[in-house]
Design a protein around this motif. Structure first.
Motif, mmCIF file in Angstrom:
data_model
loop_
_atom_site.group_PDB
_atom_site.id
_atom_site.type_symbol
_atom_site.label_atom_id
_atom_site.label_comp_id
_atom_site.label_asym_id
_atom_site.label_seq_id
_atom_site.Cartn_x
_atom_site.Cartn_y
_atom_site.Cartn_z
ATOM 1 N N LYS A 5 0.865 -1.133 0.007
ATOM 2 C CA LYS A 5 0.108 -0.010 0.213
ATOM 3 C C LYS A 5 0.952 1.415 -0.145
ATOM 4 N N VAL A 6 0.399 2.296 -0.816
ATOM 5 C CA VAL A 6 1.376 3.518 -0.981
ATOM 6 C C VAL A 6 0.779 4.467 -0.091
ATOM 7 N N HIS A 7 1.897 5.287 0.452
ATOM 8 C CA HIS A 7 1.379 6.599 1.018
ATOM 9 C C HIS A 7 1.183 7.848 0.217
ATOM 10 N N GLY A 8 0.239 8.333 -0.058
ATOM 11 C CA GLY A 8 0.098 9.588 -1.007
ATOM 12 C C GLY A 8 -0.071 10.785 -0.267
ATOM 13 N N ILE A 9 0.759 11.709 -0.572
ATOM 14 C CA ILE A 9 0.654 13.066 0.490
ATOM 15 C C ILE A 9 0.481 14.220 -0.911
ATOM 16 N N PHE A 10 -0.336 15.207 -0.371
ATOM 17 C CA PHE A 10 -0.266 16.625 -1.105
ATOM 18 C C PHE A 10 0.138 17.491 -0.433
ATOM 19 N N TYR A 11 0.777 18.458 -1.122
ATOM 20 C CA TYR A 11 1.114 19.835 -0.437
ATOM 21 C C TYR A 11 1.170 21.150 -1.577
ATOM 22 N N ALA A 12 1.143 22.185 -1.096
ATOM 23 C CA ALA A 12 1.330 23.285 -2.009
ATOM 24 C C ALA A 12 2.198 24.284 -1.357
ATOM 25 N N SER A 100 3.427 33.085 -6.818
ATOM 26 C CA SER A 100 3.533 31.708 -7.489
ATOM 27 C C SER A 100 2.805 30.794 -6.463
ATOM 28 N N CYS A 101 2.232 29.866 -7.038
ATOM 29 C CA CYS A 101 1.750 28.503 -6.286
ATOM 30 C C CYS A 101 1.857 27.233 -6.983
ATOM 31 N N GLU A 102 2.466 26.405 -6.284
ATOM 32 C CA GLU A 102 2.774 25.214 -6.885
ATOM 33 C C GLU A 102 1.862 24.145 -6.039
ATOM 34 N N VAL A 103 1.378 23.279 -6.609
ATOM 35 C CA VAL A 103 0.871 22.024 -6.040
ATOM 36 C C VAL A 103 1.508 20.755 -6.416
ATOM 37 N N TYR A 104 2.039 19.796 -5.501
ATOM 38 C CA TYR A 104 2.603 18.479 -5.632
ATOM 39 C C TYR A 104 1.890 17.490 -4.988
ATOM 40 N N SER A 105 2.275 16.302 -5.582
ATOM 41 C CA SER A 105 1.846 15.011 -4.797
ATOM 42 C C SER A 105 3.083 14.285 -4.609
ATOM 43 N N LYS A 120 5.948 14.704 -7.583
ATOM 44 C CA LYS A 120 5.397 15.131 -8.966
ATOM 45 C C LYS A 120 4.346 16.485 -8.966
ATOM 46 N N PHE A 121 4.597 17.208 -9.989
ATOM 47 C CA PHE A 121 3.829 18.382 -9.915
ATOM 48 C C PHE A 121 2.341 17.994 -10.390
ATOM 49 N N ILE A 122 1.367 18.882 -9.795
ATOM 50 C CA ILE A 122 -0.102 18.607 -10.042
ATOM 51 C C ILE A 122 -0.397 20.066 -10.912
ATOM 52 N N PHE A 123 0.049 21.044 -10.485
ATOM 53 C CA PHE A 123 -0.435 22.494 -11.095
ATOM 54 C C PHE A 123 0.627 23.594 -10.521
ATOM 55 N N LYS A 124 0.457 24.547 -11.393
ATOM 56 C CA LYS A 124 1.441 25.695 -11.384
ATOM 57 C C LYS A 124 0.631 26.791 -11.673
ATOM 58 N N GLY A 125 0.465 27.818 -10.688
ATOM 59 C CA GLY A 125 -0.032 28.938 -11.177
ATOM 60 C C GLY A 125 0.035 30.297 -10.131
ATOM 61 N N ASN A 529 3.747 20.750 -14.871
ATOM 62 C CA ASN A 529 4.898 21.649 -14.194
ATOM 63 C C ASN A 529 4.748 23.058 -14.379
ATOM 64 N N GLY A 530 3.643 23.645 -14.881
ATOM 65 C CA GLY A 530 3.223 25.033 -15.382
ATOM 66 C C GLY A 530 4.053 25.387 -16.604
ATOM 67 N N LYS A 531 4.738 24.471 -17.489
ATOM 68 C CA LYS A 531 5.140 24.901 -18.685
ATOM 69 C C LYS A 531 4.265 24.665 -19.940
ATOM 70 N N PHE A 532 4.512 25.053 -20.966
ATOM 71 C CA PHE A 532 3.837 24.894 -22.086
ATOM 72 C C PHE A 532 4.559 24.218 -23.112
ATOM 73 N N ALA A 533 4.037 22.964 -23.689
ATOM 74 C CA ALA A 533 4.685 22.262 -24.871
ATOM 75 C C ALA A 533 3.894 22.693 -26.130
ATOM 76 N N LEU A 534 4.822 23.134 -27.017
ATOM 77 C CA LEU A 534 4.437 23.155 -28.351
ATOM 78 C C LEU A 534 4.335 21.985 -29.075
ATOM 79 N N TYR A 535 2.718 21.825 -29.673
ATOM 80 C CA TYR A 535 2.522 20.447 -30.306
ATOM 81 C C TYR A 535 2.223 20.932 -31.726
ATOM 82 N N PRO A 536 3.045 20.363 -32.718
ATOM 83 C CA PRO A 536 2.506 20.630 -34.043
ATOM 84 C C PRO A 536 2.090 19.272 -34.797
ATOM 85 N N TYR A 537 0.842 19.553 -35.380
ATOM 86 C CA TYR A 537 -0.036 18.479 -36.101
ATOM 87 C C TYR A 537 1.019 17.854 -37.015
ATOM 88 N N GLY A 538 0.864 16.528 -37.003
ATOM 89 C CA GLY A 538 2.011 15.800 -37.730
ATOM 90 C C GLY A 538 2.951 14.997 -37.050
#
Length: 756
Positions: A5-12, A100-105, A120-125, A529-538
């Motif tokens: 069984k894993v132990h899951g933690i969340f924090y901001a 800045s606010c960063e949310v992790y698990s 691991k990142f959940i959200f950044k804003g 992680n709050g970044k933006f990935a550039l996705y090109p069709y193709g």
């Protein structure tokens, strides 16, 4: 072996900024208390007062990310922070707004110390607002924001008081690639025309590659600049050697005048403002002249019996008590009454006419023919005759000078411009005003600066979606992820696509980027992680993330959205600021677009292969009513690629599936947008073995009953699907005993024409 069984933690992670010193302090709030280094080596201290996380969603938009507002609730009771304190006490001297606010698990085995990789990142804003109510501190957090600035420059009358009428309040465009734009007169004194914004003074454009201005018929003509203001642009005879004289009588008052005319054809298109001509005393005796020599320029065609009737410019030379020795030759400078546009290869006429004196002057002619014929280029009208019966072969000795156009840019200027200069006027002459000239210019758009941060090469053009995205994110390129989907290779090499266009009016950088990405068939995809990935069709990948069917709960299946089916496109592109000729106008398209591309079932073999099934199923489904404007595309292959995107990605009805997964199992928490998921589930459509009879027999394969169905064991009917992750949402009540889950929005990839 059963996984422990894993132990899951969340924090901001929250940043408090001091209102006076502007210093920052970082605090961590989790669903449990942890001392420093307790989670992993060098982990921070975590205050266990986090109560809820809600609305932390990421979604793929048409081209740009869909902004999300998440919520964080922290216990704010007395004693929850420090000795008899509470978190909100910090807000007397600090602020969370726009910080800045960063949310992790964090996932680890019970009673074990984890490693930093388990975080691991959940959200950044950024925090948008704070609410304190019922002993709870609630924060609204907006997802990471795309840089927004205004690269377009406005012509402010307070800054440019000498700008032409109508220029004030106009915005100069941001230009990418190569296109033509109107130039705006911003300084009638310095004769300066602005034509492009620079990117905050850091990135200028490549400059003007071609100038256009209007001729006498208000049609735009491509013109060349004079090398210098003293460069002869058009001329007749170059010397008097071997020349003869053609006498131009100067009548006394009330005596009809006589005129001389020469036809000429310029070899290049120019703007002319001044000139000179050689006159000579023809009688062989000393003479003093008091007269005017009028010079007129005509365009059009003529015969030997008439002159053209369209006059395009005039000049006058005044001789006041001008003494000539016998046979003396003098050179006179003159200025035209207006700038004259001469077009290469067209026929023009220069006419000389002298008035208000007795006697005669002569124009020197190089190579005059003794036998006048109508086919020659010299003509004379004697006295009050209506026609021009005399012709000759040769040229008078005259020359025209014109406008020098100088492209300019000063470091830290917010615009690019060019200036116009002309030869100084002779004494007693006034040069024509240049500020009324209308210009349109071909421009090479933004280029990289000397630091080479955007393209990797100084002065290289910024003319594709990859480079333009880097330009927008230039102040923090770490926020732009171009590696995940191989953006550079795909956009520049594998499926190259370029951008040629300019902005209109006031534009913000994120809106410009949205337009560019739409027309380049690209998306900006938010990452956890709050970044933006550039996705090109193709972009294609063989990588799949497999879901364990036992973990999957299907919340909903949505098949439909007929408004999104596309099997016909009509794209208008190659926008031009130059008026198009009637024969070049595209049917049903705006008059400022030179090209129209129509692709549908039957238009060509390739398009038919993409759309035949769609047309048979749904009929004709155009991408939009009338046409789709592509004002940032110029090349045929770029328009064709965008058409392919529409016809392959949207030719079939979509199927959207919402699934729920345990957050910490199999590392589902790491799933990012645009990943390809492979899974099966009985709740998904699966045709194999179906029959309309409710008492149908067991499934049959190759004529035989499926054996596993007769063993008495439970069996399932399910089909396997690939799906693309287009949304993810996380929301937890951390005081609940229910396990944490993650919800994914998936687009089933059942359209075989789509590239993925």
């Amino acid at each position: 072996m059963v996984e422990p069984k894993v132990h899951g933690i969340f924090y901001a992670k929250l940043v408090f900024k001091n209102l006076s010193t502007f210093a920052t302090e970082t605090l961590y709030f989790g669903n449990e208390n942890f001392e420093a280094n307790e989670l992993y080596s060098s982990s921070p201290r975590i205050i266990g007062s986090l109560r809820t996380l809600s609305g932390f969603s990421l979604a793929v938009g048409e081209t740009m990310p869909t902004a999300a507002i998440g919520g964080i609730t922290i216990d704010d009771t007395r004693g929850s922070y420090g000795r008899d304190g509470k978190i909100s006490d910090l807000l007397e001297r600090s602020t969370l707004i726009m910080q800045s606010c960063e949310v992790y698990s964090f996932k680890k085995q019970p009673s074990a110390v984890g490693v930093v990789g388990d975080e691991k990142f959940i959200f950044k804003g950024e925090v948008q607002s704070v609410n304190i109510k019922e002993n709870l501190l609630s924060l609204k957090v907006k997802s990471a924001i795309i840089p927004a600035e205004y690269p377009t420059t406005i012509i402010d009358l307070a800054v440019y008081p000498n700008s032409a009428s109508g220029a004030a309040g106009r915005y100069l465009p941001a230009i990418f690639g190569n296109c033509n734009v109107p130039a705006v007169m911003i300084d009638t004194v310095a004769k300066k025309w602005a034509y492009a914004s620079t990117y905050a003074g850091d990135y200028t454009v490549g400059g003007v590659t071609q100038y256009y201005t209007t001729d006498i018929n208000s049609a735009y003509v491509a013109i060349s600049s004079a090398a210098t203001t003293s460069t002869i642009l058009i001329q007749g005879a170059t010397s008097e050697v071997g020349a003869s004289l053609l006498v131009m009588p100067i009548p006394a008052d009330n005596i009809p005048d006589s005129s001389l005319m020469e036809q000429f054809t310029p070899s290049s298109s120019r703007i002319v403002t001044t000139g000179n001509v050689y006159l000579q005393e023809p009688i062989g005796g000393a003479q003093t002249y008091n007269c005017k020599v009028n010079i007129s320029i005509y365009s059009g065609t003529t015969t030997y019996i008439s002159k053209p009737d369209k006059i395009i410019g005039k000049a006058t030379i005044k001789l006041t008590a001008d003494a000539y020795a016998a046979n003396q030759e003098k050179n006179y400078d003159f200025s035209f009454d207006k700038p004259i546009v001469f077009e290469s290869g067209k026929q023009y006429f220069i006419v000389f006419n002298a008035v208000q004196d007795a006697g005669a002057l002569a124009l020197r002619i190089l190579g005059v023919s003794a036998n006048f014929t109508p086919s020659n280029n010299l003509f004379a009208k004697l006295g009050d005759a209506e026609d021009w019966p005399l012709g000759g072969n040769g040229s008078f000795r005259w020359a025209f000078y014109g406008v020098k156009l100088t492209d300019g840019f000063v470091a830290n200027d917010s615009f690019a411009y060019f200036t116009a200069t002309q030869r100084a006027a002779a004494s007693g002459q006034d040069n024509p005003e240049l500020s009324g000239i209308n210009f349109i210019v071909d421009v090479d758009g933004f280029k990289d600066n000397g630091e080479s941060v955007i393209t990797g090469s100084a002065s290289s053009p910024i003319d594709d979606a990859y480079d333009i995205a880097r330009l927008v994110f230039r102040n923090d390129l770490t926020r732009l992820d171009v590696a995940t989907f191989s953006a550079s290779t795909n956009i520049k090499t594998t499926l190259p696509r370029t951008i040629d266009g300019f902005t209109k009016g006031r534009n913000r950088s994120d809106n410009i980027l949205a337009t560019v990405l739409r027309q380049a068939a690209c998306k900006l995809v938010p990452r956890t992680n709050g970044k933006f990935a550039l996705y090109p069709y193709g972009f294609t990948t063989i990588t799949r993330r497999y879901l364990n069917e036992r973990d999957v709960i299907i919340n909903s299946i949505d098949i439909g959205g007929v408004e999104n089916i596309v099997n016909e496109v009509s794209l208008v592109y190659a926008e031009t600021s130059l008026p198009l000729k009637i024969e070049d106008l595209q049917t049903g398209a705006p008059r400022n677009f030179a090209k129209n591309l129509i692709k549908n079932n039957g238009s060509d073999t390739e398009s038919t292969a993409w759309t035949a099934e769609s047309f048979a199923l749904y009929g004709d489904r155009p991408q939009s009513d009338g046409f789709t404007v592509c004002d940032f595309l110029k090349e045929d292959n770029d328009a064709a690629f965008l058409a392919k995107y529409y016809l392959t990605a949207f030719s079939k009805v979509s199927c959207m599936v919402e699934v729920e997964l345990p957050f910490f199992e199999s590392d589902y928490r790491e799933i990012e947008l645009m990943e390809i998921i492979h899974f099966s589930h009985p709740d998904l459509p699966a045709h194999f073995g179906t029959q309309p009879d409710s008492l149908a027999q067991l499934p049959v394969y190759s004529g035989a009953t499926v054996e596993t169905a007769n063993t008495g064991e439970m069996f399932r009917r399910a089909n396997s699907y690939d799906a693309r992750v287009v949304g993810r949402n996380i929301g937890f009540n951390l005081t609940s005993s229910e396990p944490a889950t993650i919800t994914l929005d998936l687009k089933l990839l059942w359209n075989t024409k789509e590239v993925y």
